[in-house]
Design a protein around this motif. Structure first.
Motif, PDB file in Angstrom:
ATOM      1  N   CYS A 193       0.808  -1.212   0.000  1.00 28.80           N
ATOM      2  CA  CYS A 193       0.000   0.000   0.000  1.00 28.80           C
ATOM      3  C   CYS A 193       0.845   1.267   0.000  1.00 28.80           C
ATOM      4  O   CYS A 193       0.332   2.371  -0.254  1.00 28.80           O
ATOM      5  CB  CYS A 193      -0.955   0.007   1.187  1.00 28.80           C
ATOM      6  SG  CYS A 193      -0.122  -0.048   2.783  1.00 28.80           S
ATOM      7  N   GLN A 194       2.155   1.131   0.286  1.00 26.83           N
ATOM      8  CA  GLN A 194       3.034   2.301   0.290  1.00 26.83           C
ATOM      9  C   GLN A 194       3.626   2.593  -1.082  1.00 26.83           C
ATOM     10  O   GLN A 194       4.198   3.660  -1.298  1.00 26.83           O
ATOM     11  CB  GLN A 194       4.169   2.077   1.295  1.00 26.83           C
ATOM     12  CG  GLN A 194       3.691   1.849   2.722  1.00 26.83           C
ATOM     13  CD  GLN A 194       4.832   1.481   3.655  1.00 26.83           C
ATOM     14  OE1 GLN A 194       5.997   1.701   3.342  1.00 26.83           O
ATOM     15  NE2 GLN A 194       4.495   0.904   4.803  1.00 26.83           N
ATOM     16  N   ILE A 195       3.497   1.658  -1.994  1.00 26.98           N
ATOM     17  CA  ILE A 195       4.095   1.823  -3.327  1.00 26.98           C
ATOM     18  C   ILE A 195       3.225   2.741  -4.188  1.00 26.98           C
ATOM     19  O   ILE A 195       2.002   2.594  -4.232  1.00 26.98           O
ATOM     20  CB  ILE A 195       4.245   0.458  -4.031  1.00 26.98           C
ATOM     21  CG1 ILE A 195       5.141  -0.477  -3.203  1.00 26.98           C
ATOM     22  CG2 ILE A 195       4.827   0.624  -5.431  1.00 26.98           C
ATOM     23  CD1 ILE A 195       5.169  -1.905  -3.724  1.00 26.98           C
ATOM     24  N   LYS A 196       3.878   3.679  -4.869  1.00 30.26           N
ATOM     25  CA  LYS A 196       3.187   4.518  -5.851  1.00 30.26           C
ATOM     26  C   LYS A 196       3.248   3.804  -7.204  1.00 30.26           C
ATOM     27  O   LYS A 196       4.320   3.680  -7.801  1.00 30.26           O
ATOM     28  CB  LYS A 196       3.861   5.888  -5.959  1.00 30.26           C
ATOM     29  CG  LYS A 196       3.924   6.665  -4.654  1.00 30.26           C
ATOM     30  CD  LYS A 196       2.545   7.107  -4.200  1.00 30.26           C
ATOM     31  CE  LYS A 196       2.650   8.008  -2.974  1.00 30.26           C
ATOM     32  NZ  LYS A 196       1.333   8.440  -2.472  1.00 30.26           N
ATOM     33  N   PHE A 197       2.106   3.319  -7.655  1.00 33.97           N
ATOM     34  CA  PHE A 197       2.067   2.588  -8.923  1.00 33.97           C
ATOM     35  C   PHE A 197       1.808   3.547 -10.079  1.00 33.97           C
ATOM     36  O   PHE A 197       0.887   4.376 -10.013  1.00 33.97           O
ATOM     37  CB  PHE A 197       0.993   1.509  -8.888  1.00 33.97           C
ATOM     38  CG  PHE A 197       1.364   0.315  -8.059  1.00 33.97           C
ATOM     39  CD1 PHE A 197       2.194  -0.667  -8.579  1.00 33.97           C
ATOM     40  CD2 PHE A 197       0.915   0.179  -6.754  1.00 33.97           C
ATOM     41  CE1 PHE A 197       2.553  -1.773  -7.817  1.00 33.97           C
ATOM     42  CE2 PHE A 197       1.267  -0.917  -5.980  1.00 33.97           C
ATOM     43  CZ  PHE A 197       2.094  -1.893  -6.513  1.00 33.97           C
ATOM     44  N   GLY A 198       2.620   3.404 -11.124  1.00 36.24           N
ATOM     45  CA  GLY A 198       2.480   4.237 -12.309  1.00 36.24           C
ATOM     46  C   GLY A 198       2.161   3.407 -13.529  1.00 36.24           C
ATOM     47  O   GLY A 198       2.497   2.219 -13.611  1.00 36.24           O
TER      48      GLY A 198
END
Length: 236
Positions: A193-198
Motif C-alpha cells: 500500500c506504500q508503493i506509488k504505482f504508475g
C-alpha cells in the motif's frame, strides 16, 4: 528513491535507457526488469503480404515488435535490395488505440483496399472494432507471440532482496500487469500500500485498476519524459 520499471530495455540504443535517464534527472534511481519475451510467427505469410502492396490501402502499426517483424522480412537476403522500411507514419503521437482509430477513420475513405495490421497474439480489439464499425476495411495477421520472460520471478525476487520494496513501480502493458502483479504483491507484503504505482498509459491503467491496484500516476504521453515527470510528481 528507488523506482522499478517493469519493461524491456530499448533495443539498439547506446547509453542508459531513456526512462532511467529521465528518472535520474529527478534524483530517482530506476531499475529495469524485463517482463516479456517475444517469438515471431507467420513471417512467410507476412513477407508474401508485404510484396503485394497493391492489395492494401496502408499499414497499421501499434507496437515496435510488429515493426521489427516487417524489418526482418524486408531484410531477408533474397529481397534486401528491393525496398527499405523508410516509412513516414501518421498518428505516431496518438498514444492509444482509441485515438489512433479516430485518426484513421477521419483520414480514410471507406471505399479503399483493406488496411493491413500486423499485430501480436495479445491485443485489445479496440482498433479493429472501431475501424470495422465505421466501414474501414482491415486485415490482421499475428506476427509475434507474447510470453512471460523466463527469468521474471527470479529477477523480481533478487531485486526485492537486494534493494527492498521500491517507492514506485511502473507497468508498461496489460501483459506486464498479468505476469508481474501476483509476484509483486507477494514480495512487497504489507508494504504494497506504500508503493506509488504508475502506468505508461490509460490501457495499462485500466488493467491495473481492474486488478484492484490504486494507480498513483499515468504518463500524459507514452514517453520516458512524461512518465518520469508523472512518477516524480507522485513521489513528492
Amino acid at each position: 528513491m528507488h523506482v522499478l520499471l517493469l519493461k524491456e530495455p530499448r533495443d539498439g540504443e547506446s547509453g542508459p535507457d531513456p526512462y532511467i535517464k529521465e528518472l535520474a534527472s529527478y534524483g530517482h534511481k530506476a531499475t529495469l526488469i524485463p517482463v516479456l519475451t517475444f517469438k515471431f510467427v507467420s513471417l512467410n505469410t507476412l513477407s508474401d503480404t508485404l510484396f503485394r502492396p497493391e492489395k492494401y490501402g496502408g499499414l497499421v502499426f501499434t507496437s515496435p515488435r510488429a515493426v521489427d517483424a516487417v524489418k526482418m522480412c524486408l531484410e531477408d537476403e533474397k529481397i534486401r535490395k528491393v525496398k527499405n522500411l523508410g516509412l513516414n507514419p501518421l498518428g505516431e503521437d496518438t498514444g492509444t488505440a482509441e485515438v489512433l482509430s479516430r485518426v484513421i477513420i477521419e483520414r480514410e475513405d471507406t471505399n479503399i483496399p483493406p488496411l493491413f495490421f500486423p499485430c501480436g497474439s495479445i491485443k485489445r480489439e479496440v482498433l479493429p472494432t472501431a475501424l470495422r464499425d465505421n466501414g474501414v476495411p482491415l486485415e490482421t495477421l499475428t506476427v509475434y507471440q507474447t510470453v512471460e520472460h523466463p527469468d521474471l520471478e527470479k529477477n523480481l525476487k533478487n531485486y526485492f532482496t537486494e534493494q527492498g520494496t521500491p517507492a514506485s513501480i511502473a507497468f508498461f502493458s496489460p501483459s506486464g500487469v498479468k505476469f508481474c502483479l501476483e509476484v509483486v504483491q507477494r514480495l512487497s507484503g504489507e508494504e504494497l500500500c506504500q508503493i506509488k504505482f504508475g502506468a505508461i498509459g490509460p490501457t495499462t491503467e485500466a488493467t491495473m485498476t481492474a486488478e484492484g491496484l490504486h494507480v498513483s500516476c499515468v504518463a500524459e504521453k507514452p514517453t520516458a519524459e512524461h512518465l518520469a515527470a508523472a512518477i516524480a510528481k507522485a513521489l513528492q
